[in-house]
Design a protein around this motif. Structure first.
Motif, short mmCIF file in Angstrom:
data_model
loop_
_atom_site.label_atom_id
_atom_site.label_comp_id
_atom_site.label_asym_id
_atom_site.label_seq_id
_atom_site.Cartn_x
_atom_site.Cartn_y
_atom_site.Cartn_z
N GLY A 88 0.81 -1.22 0.00
CA GLY A 88 0.00 0.00 0.00
C GLY A 88 0.83 1.26 0.00
O GLY A 88 2.03 1.23 0.28
N THR A 89 0.17 2.39 -0.31
CA THR A 89 0.84 3.68 -0.26
C THR A 89 1.30 3.95 1.17
O THR A 89 2.36 4.52 1.40
N GLY B 191 0.66 -4.03 -5.86
CA GLY B 191 0.54 -2.84 -5.03
C GLY B 191 0.54 -1.52 -5.78
O GLY B 191 0.53 -1.48 -7.01
N THR B 192 0.58 -0.43 -5.01
CA THR B 192 0.54 0.90 -5.61
C THR B 192 1.91 1.30 -6.15
O THR B 192 2.93 0.75 -5.74
N ASN B 193 1.90 2.28 -7.05
CA ASN B 193 3.16 2.78 -7.61
C ASN B 193 4.05 3.37 -6.53
O ASN B 193 5.27 3.25 -6.59
N ALA B 194 3.42 4.01 -5.52
CA ALA B 194 4.22 4.61 -4.44
C ALA B 194 5.01 3.52 -3.72
O ALA B 194 6.20 3.70 -3.44
N ALA B 195 4.36 2.40 -3.46
CA ALA B 195 5.05 1.29 -2.78
C ALA B 195 6.18 0.75 -3.66
O ALA B 195 7.30 0.52 -3.19
N LYS B 196 5.87 0.58 -4.95
CA LYS B 196 6.87 0.00 -5.86
C LYS B 196 8.07 0.92 -6.03
O LYS B 196 9.19 0.48 -6.21
N GLU B 197 7.80 2.22 -5.97
CA GLU B 197 8.89 3.18 -6.14
C GLU B 197 9.78 3.24 -4.90
O GLU B 197 11.00 3.31 -4.99
N ALA B 198 9.15 3.17 -3.73
CA ALA B 198 9.92 3.28 -2.48
C ALA B 198 10.76 2.03 -2.22
O ALA B 198 11.81 2.10 -1.62
N ALA B 199 10.27 0.89 -2.69
CA ALA B 199 10.96 -0.37 -2.41
C ALA B 199 12.20 -0.51 -3.27
O ALA B 199 12.31 0.13 -4.30
N ASN B 200 13.16 -1.35 -2.83
CA ASN B 200 14.27 -1.61 -3.75
C ASN B 200 14.14 -2.94 -4.49
O ASN B 200 15.01 -3.32 -5.25
N MET B 201 13.01 -3.62 -4.25
CA MET B 201 12.69 -4.82 -5.04
C MET B 201 11.20 -4.91 -5.24
O MET B 201 10.43 -4.47 -4.39
N VAL B 202 10.80 -5.49 -6.38
CA VAL B 202 9.38 -5.72 -6.62
C VAL B 202 9.21 -7.19 -6.95
O VAL B 202 9.93 -7.73 -7.80
N ASP B 203 8.29 -7.87 -6.26
CA ASP B 203 8.02 -9.26 -6.64
C ASP B 203 6.87 -9.30 -7.62
O ASP B 203 5.74 -8.92 -7.29
N LEU B 204 7.17 -9.77 -8.83
CA LEU B 204 6.15 -9.79 -9.87
C LEU B 204 5.04 -10.78 -9.54
O LEU B 204 3.94 -10.66 -10.03
N ASP B 205 5.32 -11.79 -8.72
CA ASP B 205 4.29 -12.75 -8.33
C ASP B 205 3.53 -12.30 -7.08
O ASP B 205 2.65 -13.02 -6.61
#
Ligand SMILES: Nc1ncnc2c1ncn2[C@@H]1O[C@H](COP(=O)(O)OP(=O)(O)OP(=O)(O)O)[C@@H](O)[C@H]1O
Ligand SMILES: [K+]
Ligand SMILES: [Mg+2]
Length: 679
Positions: free
Chosen positions: A516-517, A535-549
């Protein structure tokens, strides 16, 4: 549930890597790797000596010089090949991703509401586009209107369509994915060149690969060793001349190259690239190598509940009125509380209540004002012109609110909300003014396979803590069902950060997974932030990894890869340096045997001639690089065990092995050289 993409190295990749290995001979490229650069300089000198044997005066045999030159050249090519091969898979993947990116058109919505067809590359942050069924979504953004099924297989490899809608945590869309039904309006969230797909391409191409702090530390060590051995080899010259021995330059260079850590120097970047590549094979996009290595040392993982541990499509499943309130009345007020609530939860309340038959009048928003849901208030609602204030929200937040207004908590409210919570549902209490009407049961389910995965994390020595804005009972139920070690309920966004900071203050490395944001600040604060792709773009931007699954336990694979990375580097460094013992015993006697016959005692391998001894050591030094490429690429096997046991095991395997293997290898090569009378 975790996918692993196939990791095959095709013939094409190998051929391209061979080609690249030659391209990397460019001194500008070589200079980035000081150890191998020294080998290249040595190669240039012996090459000159092969052409002009008397160039630097003294004795020099052309045939011998040529042999050393060839072996040095092959050594460099082998090291370059290792790096090129590690890069190859990423390049191939980047090419297929680039195809997804090809000239997409977009329907830009202009200020007057009309639509203009533009190239996707012209879109800027803040633009709004219309995306219809069968359109490719032109770039990353947030859905601001509509609900649509989206095929994200181009990015995630997962063929099932996902629902994207405005409001909640499922509103982010990714450029390159395809709308398969309905339409959505999307507000663009990135400028050209910075989209998720662009970053993914950069990442797998290794274009912006930066050395990790760990790699930098190791490189410094390797450079220091190289300088020390350079000093050792140069000081041999006056010593030798004192005892009337003239050392051929090619021999000195051979000795230097054998002693400096060429094995780890040649494989170092391949280890890093292959590690990152393994992360992508698990469908995780890691923005930096640093975060992957940090994952290898994680002590604690903090997880968000809804959308992370659970699927997160919280839907109203029942409405329970408190004593003295009729079902119809609760239904009506539940709808009132959600008239303006554009979150999936809010819309599901309207949908559910509608089934029980509501008049259009009750759905009329005219003149009313929406009170938006926030993670801080944990409530949402509607203000009516007649002064009526209808709210729904988390149990503790609502109780606080009515007590403040001088209202009373009905005696059966706790029982009702506990019943919902004990099933793992989220109870939302509906109120009008300071009067409680009842409870909305929002149903959610835990993602499959969580329990086994959290068991695995525990075995790795990692503590898992679920951190949720939900009430303690729901939290306890879900925590128990998922099998996390601990949980924190009724948490506000700051609480998630303070939990992380507290752990960090104790010297622990912390991972955070969320969607979430409201998770974004915590994702940024953690040493490893893993965002869910749903999740939200804010979460994806803040994180240093994104799990596509969108699997929060994917951290297990990343941790294992991080540990493997560090272990592989350590193992090959140990091996590389341990090798020097055998090379020393091969070369030093060979250099002085003729002048000092007593030196023969040091020729414990019984190597045939001084020249065959030196060439054998040099050949071994070269071929060990390609022989270790598979290990560098696959990584040392990681089995959960204590750090000391692991260290002892690896030291004995790679340290002792590193001392013994070259004795056998060099002797073997010497025998072959003699057999073919090469030396
Ligand atoms: N649309 C809504 N209207 C009113 N209250 C809501 C709404 N959505 C959620 N809530 C309440 O607010 C609480 C916090 O919600 P939020 O989604 O911010 O939780 P969170 O802190 O991200 O934790 P998690 O995602 O693990 O549940 C929920 O547990 C619920 O009680
Ligand atoms: K070496
Ligand atoms: Mg959340």
């Amino acid at each position: 549930m975790s996918t692993k993409r196939k990791a095959n190295v095709s013939k094409k990749i190998v051929l391209e890597a061979i080609n690249d290995a030659f391209k990397k001979l460019n001194p500008k490229v070589m200079a980035r790797n000081p150890v191998m650069f020294v080998v290249e300089i040595g190669f240039v000198i012996t090459l000159l000596l092969s052409i002009f044997p008397a160039l630097f005066g003294g004795i020099s045999e052309r045939g011998y010089n040529i042999a050393v030159t060839i072996i040095l050249f092959v050594t460099i090519i082998f090291a370059n090949f290792a790096e090129a091969l590690a890069e190859g898979r990423g390049k191939a993947q980047a090419n297929s991703l680039k195809k997804t990116k090809q000239d997409t058109k977009a329907r830009l919505i202009l200020k007057d509401g009309s639509i203009k067809i533009v190239d996707a590359t012209e879109l800027r942050k803040g633009d709004t586009v219309l995306v219809k069924a069968n359109d490719l979504i032109p770039t990353d953004g947030d859905v601001i209107e509509g609900v649509a099924a989206v095929d994200e297989s181009a990015i995630t490899g997962e063929s099932a369509a996902v629902i994207k809608e405005s409001g909640g945590d499922f509103s982010s869309v990714t450029g390159g994915t395809k709308v398969i039904s309905d339409y959505i309006k999307v507000k663009v969230s990135t400028d050209p060149g910075e989209s998720f797909l662009d970053r993914m391409i950069n990442l797998v191409e290794g274009a912006k690969r930066q050395k990790t702090p760990n790699e930098i530390a190791l490189s410094t060590l390797l450079v220091s060793l190289t300088l020390i051995f350079l000093l050792v080899c140069t000081t041999l010259v006056p010593i030798a001349s004192y005892i009337k021995v003239t050392l051929p330059i090619a021999t000195l260079i051979a000795l230097l190259v054998c002693l400096i850590p060429t094995t780890i120097g040649g494989l170092l970047s391949a280890i890093g690239i292959a590690g990152m590549d393994r992360v992508t094979q698990y469908n995780v996009i890691a923005k930096s190598g640093k975060s992957v290595e940090a994952a290898g040392d994680i002590n604690t993982i903090i997880l968000d509940k809804t959308g992370t541990i659970t699927h997160g499509n919280r839907m109203a499943a029942a409405l329970f009125p408190v004593n003295g309130i009729s079902q119809e009345e609760l239904n009506k007020f539940a709808v009132y509380s959600s008239l303006h609530d554009e979150t999936p939860e809010g819309r599901s309340v309207i949908k559910f209540a509608k089934k029980s038959g509501l008049s259009e009048k009750e759905l009329d928003k005219n003149g009313t004002e929406g009170i938006e849901f926030t993670a801080e208030t944990r409530m949402s609602g509607t203000d009516f012109t007649d002064g009526k204030k209808v709210r729904k929200g988390a149990v503790d937040a609502i109780i606080e609110n009515i007590l403040y207004q001088g209202g009373k908590v009905p005696s059966d409210l706790k029982d009702i909300s506990d019943k919902v919570a004990m099933q793992g549902g989220t109870p939302l209490v509906v109120i009008e003014g300071n009067r409680v009407l009842g409870v909305i049961y929002l149903k959610d389910t835990v993602k499959p396979g969580m329990k086994e995965r959290f068991d695995e994390l525990r075995k790795m020595g990692i503590k898992s803590v679920m951190c949720t804005g939900d009430n303690p009972l729901t939290a306890a139920t879900i925590a128990n069902e998922a099998g996390v070690d601990d949980f924190i309920a009724e948490a506000e966004p700051e609480d998630k950060i303070s939990v992380i900071k507290r752990e960090q203050a104790e010297g622990k490395l912390v991972a955070m997974t969320g969607d979430g944001t409201n998770d974004a600040p915590a994702l940024a604060q953690a040493d490893v932030g893993l965002a869910m792709n749903t999740g939200t773009n804010a979460a994806k931007e803040a994180a240093n990894m994104v799990d596509l699954d969108s699997d929060p336990t994917k951290i297990i694979e990343v941790v294992a890869i991080g540990k493997q990375l560090l272990m592989t580097r350590g193992a090959l460094t140990t091996f590389s340096i341990a090798n020097d013992v055998a090379k020393y015993f091969a070369i030093i006697p060979a250099m002085f045997m003729l002048a000092i016959p007593q030196m023969k005692a040091l020729n414990i391998m019984g190597l045939a001639t001084p020249q065959s001894a030196i060439l054998s050591a040099l050949i071994f030094n070269a071929i060990i690089i390609p022989l270790l490429i598979p290990l560098a690429m696959k990584g040392v096997k990681y089995v959960p065990m204590s750090a000391t046991r692991l260290l002892t095991k690896n030291l004995s395997l790679y340290g002792l092995g590193g001392v013994l293997v070259p004795f056998i290898g060099i002797k073997f090569i010497d025998l072959i050289l003699v057999m073919f009378r090469v030396a």
